[in-house]
Design a protein around this motif. Structure first.
Motif, PDB file in Angstrom:
ATOM      1  N   SER A  37       0.813  -1.219   0.000  1.00 38.00           N
ATOM      2  CA  SER A  37       0.000   0.000   0.000  1.00 38.00           C
ATOM      3  C   SER A  37       0.848   1.272   0.000  1.00 38.00           C
ATOM      4  CB  SER A  37      -0.912   0.023   1.227  1.00 38.00           C
ATOM      5  OG  SER A  37      -0.139   0.201   2.395  1.00 38.00           O
ATOM      6  N   HIS A  38       2.139   1.149   0.241  1.00 41.38           N
ATOM      7  CA  HIS A  38       2.996   2.320   0.416  1.00 41.38           C
ATOM      8  C   HIS A  38       4.291   2.108  -0.355  1.00 41.38           C
ATOM      9  CE1 HIS A  38       5.861   4.902   2.722  1.00 41.38           C
ATOM     10  NE2 HIS A  38       4.822   5.711   2.721  1.00 41.38           N
ATOM     11  N   ASP A  43      11.181   9.220   3.595  1.00 40.34           N
ATOM     12  CA  ASP A  43      11.347   8.665   4.945  1.00 40.34           C
ATOM     13  C   ASP A  43      11.680   7.171   4.923  1.00 40.34           C
ATOM     14  OD1 ASP A  43      10.765  11.089   6.213  1.00 40.34           O
ATOM     15  OD2 ASP A  43       8.612  10.706   6.060  1.00 40.34           O
ATOM     16  N   GLY A  44      11.191   6.450   3.917  1.00 42.03           N
ATOM     17  CA  GLY A  44      11.402   5.008   3.843  1.00 42.03           C
ATOM     18  C   GLY A  44      10.164   4.311   3.306  1.00 42.03           C
ATOM     19  N   ASP A  45       9.906   3.093   3.802  1.00 36.22           N
ATOM     20  CA  ASP A  45       8.739   2.314   3.374  1.00 36.22           C
ATOM     21  C   ASP A  45       8.097   1.707   4.607  1.00 36.22           C
ATOM     22  OD1 ASP A  45       6.891   1.159   1.651  1.00 36.22           O
ATOM     23  OD2 ASP A  45       8.143  -0.565   1.193  1.00 36.22           O
ATOM     24  N   SER A  46       6.778   1.568   4.578  1.00 37.28           N
ATOM     25  CA  SER A  46       6.077   0.953   5.716  1.00 37.28           C
ATOM     26  C   SER A  46       4.772   0.335   5.257  1.00 37.28           C
ATOM     27  CB  SER A  46       5.810   1.988   6.817  1.00 37.28           C
ATOM     28  OG  SER A  46       4.925   2.982   6.337  1.00 37.28           O
ATOM     29  N   GLU A  47       4.390  -0.703   5.966  1.00 35.24           N
ATOM     30  CA  GLU A  47       3.088  -1.357   5.801  1.00 35.24           C
ATOM     31  C   GLU A  47       2.585  -1.623   7.217  1.00 35.24           C
ATOM     32  OE1 GLU A  47       1.789  -1.583   2.863  1.00 35.24           O
ATOM     33  OE2 GLU A  47       3.579  -1.319   1.628  1.00 35.24           O
ATOM     34  N   ILE A  48       1.950  -0.628   7.831  1.00 36.06           N
ATOM     35  CA  ILE A  48       1.495  -0.703   9.223  1.00 36.06           C
ATOM     36  C   ILE A  48       0.134  -1.408   9.258  1.00 36.06           C
ATOM     37  CG2 ILE A  48       0.967   0.624  11.295  1.00 36.06           C
ATOM     38  CD1 ILE A  48       3.910   0.802  10.360  1.00 36.06           C
ATOM     39  N   LEU A  49       0.023  -2.449  10.080  1.00 31.81           N
ATOM     40  CA  LEU A  49      -1.174  -3.298  10.081  1.00 31.81           C
ATOM     41  C   LEU A  49      -2.460  -2.541  10.370  1.00 31.81           C
ATOM     42  CD1 LEU A  49       0.207  -6.541  11.738  1.00 31.81           C
ATOM     43  CD2 LEU A  49      -0.134  -6.050   9.323  1.00 31.81           C
ATOM     44  N   TYR A  50      -2.484  -1.689  11.405  1.00 31.80           N
ATOM     45  CA  TYR A  50      -3.745  -1.015  11.733  1.00 31.80           C
ATOM     46  C   TYR A  50      -4.146  -0.035  10.633  1.00 31.80           C
ATOM     47  CZ  TYR A  50      -1.526   3.340  13.343  1.00 31.80           C
ATOM     48  OH  TYR A  50      -0.827   4.505  13.407  1.00 31.80           O
ATOM     49  N   VAL A  84      15.471  -3.334   9.020  1.00 26.88           N
ATOM     50  CA  VAL A  84      14.020  -3.149   8.970  1.00 26.88           C
ATOM     51  C   VAL A  84      13.367  -3.870  10.137  1.00 26.88           C
ATOM     52  CG1 VAL A  84      14.030  -2.946   6.444  1.00 26.88           C
ATOM     53  CG2 VAL A  84      13.596  -5.162   7.499  1.00 26.88           C
ATOM     54  N   SER A  85      12.081  -3.608  10.328  1.00 26.26           N
ATOM     55  CA  SER A  85      11.297  -4.288  11.349  1.00 26.26           C
ATOM     56  C   SER A  85      10.099  -4.950  10.678  1.00 26.26           C
ATOM     57  CB  SER A  85      10.823  -3.269  12.390  1.00 26.26           C
ATOM     58  OG  SER A  85       9.867  -3.851  13.246  1.00 26.26           O
ATOM     59  N   CYS A  86       9.904  -6.242  10.960  1.00 27.40           N
ATOM     60  CA  CYS A  86       8.773  -6.986  10.404  1.00 27.40           C
ATOM     61  C   CYS A  86       8.203  -7.828  11.534  1.00 27.40           C
ATOM     62  CB  CYS A  86       9.238  -7.877   9.257  1.00 27.40           C
ATOM     63  SG  CYS A  86       7.947  -8.955   8.583  1.00 27.40           S
ATOM     64  N   ASP A  87       7.072  -7.384  12.106  1.00 26.28           N
ATOM     65  CA  ASP A  87       6.470  -8.176  13.181  1.00 26.28           C
ATOM     66  C   ASP A  87       4.952  -8.155  13.082  1.00 26.28           C
ATOM     67  OD1 ASP A  87       5.211  -6.426  15.468  1.00 26.28           O
ATOM     68  OD2 ASP A  87       7.052  -5.374  14.913  1.00 26.28           O
ATOM     69  N   ASN A  88       4.347  -9.220  13.578  1.00 25.38           N
ATOM     70  CA  ASN A  88       2.894  -9.393  13.426  1.00 25.38           C
ATOM     71  C   ASN A  88       2.072  -8.524  14.371  1.00 25.38           C
ATOM     72  OD1 ASN A  88       3.923 -11.121  15.451  1.00 25.38           O
ATOM     73  ND2 ASN A  88       2.042 -12.303  15.438  1.00 25.38           N
ATOM     74  N   ASN A  89       2.689  -7.730  15.225  1.00 26.87           N
ATOM     75  CA  ASN A  89       1.943  -6.792  16.065  1.00 26.87           C
ATOM     76  C   ASN A  89       1.803  -5.432  15.404  1.00 26.87           C
ATOM     77  OD1 ASN A  89       1.451  -8.485  18.315  1.00 26.87           O
ATOM     78  ND2 ASN A  89       3.603  -8.283  18.857  1.00 26.87           N
ATOM     79  N   ARG A  95      13.313   2.489   7.537  1.00 32.62           N
ATOM     80  CA  ARG A  95      13.608   3.929   7.589  1.00 32.62           C
ATOM     81  C   ARG A  95      14.875   4.221   6.790  1.00 32.62           C
ATOM     82  NH1 ARG A  95      12.163   2.674  12.974  1.00 32.62           N
ATOM     83  NH2 ARG A  95      10.162   3.587  13.528  1.00 32.62           N
ATOM     84  N   ASN A  96      14.800   5.235   5.922  1.00 37.18           N
ATOM     85  CA  ASN A  96      15.970   5.611   5.125  1.00 37.18           C
ATOM     86  C   ASN A  96      17.138   6.052   6.003  1.00 37.18           C
ATOM     87  OD1 ASN A  96      14.842   5.014   2.655  1.00 37.18           O
ATOM     88  ND2 ASN A  96      14.112   7.084   2.280  1.00 37.18           N
ATOM     89  N   ARG A  97      16.868   6.592   7.168  1.00 33.58           N
ATOM     90  CA  ARG A  97      17.947   7.049   8.042  1.00 33.58           C
ATOM     91  C   ARG A  97      18.815   5.884   8.543  1.00 33.58           C
ATOM     92  NH1 ARG A  97      13.740   8.523  12.621  1.00 33.58           N
ATOM     93  NH2 ARG A  97      13.794   6.591  13.806  1.00 33.58           N
TER      94      ARG A  97
END
Length: 160
Positions: A37-38, A43-50, A84-89, A95-97
């Protein structure tokens, strides 16, 4: 009196539903489709569950597992060399930084199969306190609420 009768009927009905839903260990699990979706930005890339859930993606509230991979070649997140961070919560965050530039990632979640957790509850404002209480229980047990259905006065519609 009619309100009390309706309330008791719904209480019994939802208690029955809750007891069926709490046996998650017996539920068959299914992977969702991959979701991207993103796209990476400054800033980077993210797929936040909520966020995925709130924007209409077909994903449960509390996935059992989460798979994160690159869009371009399907490389698992832990083999990319990126921090990166990948977790089911929470979901996926890059983050590009933390590196020069994040790759584009996609995620999929392991959830109870749709036929087991799909449920629509429609309640009118008469039942607002009732919905707040049972809504938390049903969301915790991977239920989905359908907002497109219409409710009649003091009626509850439950669709499996």
């Amino acid at each position: 009196m009619a309100d009390l009768r309706n309330y008791l009927l719904v209480s019994v009905l939802l208690a029955s539903v809750q007891s069926q839903l709490t046996s998650n260990s017996e539920q068959e699990l299914c992977w969702t489709s991959f979701i991207n979706s993103h796209s990476p930005d400054s800033d980077g890339d993210s797929e936040i569950l909520y966020v995925l859930k709130q924007t209409g993606y077909d994903i449960c509230w509390h996935p059992t597992d989460l798979e994160c991979r690159t869009v371009a070649d399907g490389l698992p997140w832990n083999e990319t060399g990126q921090e990166v961070s990948c977790d089911n919560n929470r979901g996926f965050v890059c983050r590009n930084r933390d590196q020069q530039k994040c790759l584009d990632y996609e995620v999929r979640a392991l959830c109870p199969c749709r036929s087991r957790y799909s449920m629509c509850c429609v309640l009118t404002s008469t039942w607002s306190k009732f919905l707040r209480y049972f809504g938390r229980i049903l969301r915790r047990n991977h239920c989905t609420f359908c907002s497109s259905l219409k409710a009649r006065r003091n009626k509850v519609t439950i669709v499996w």
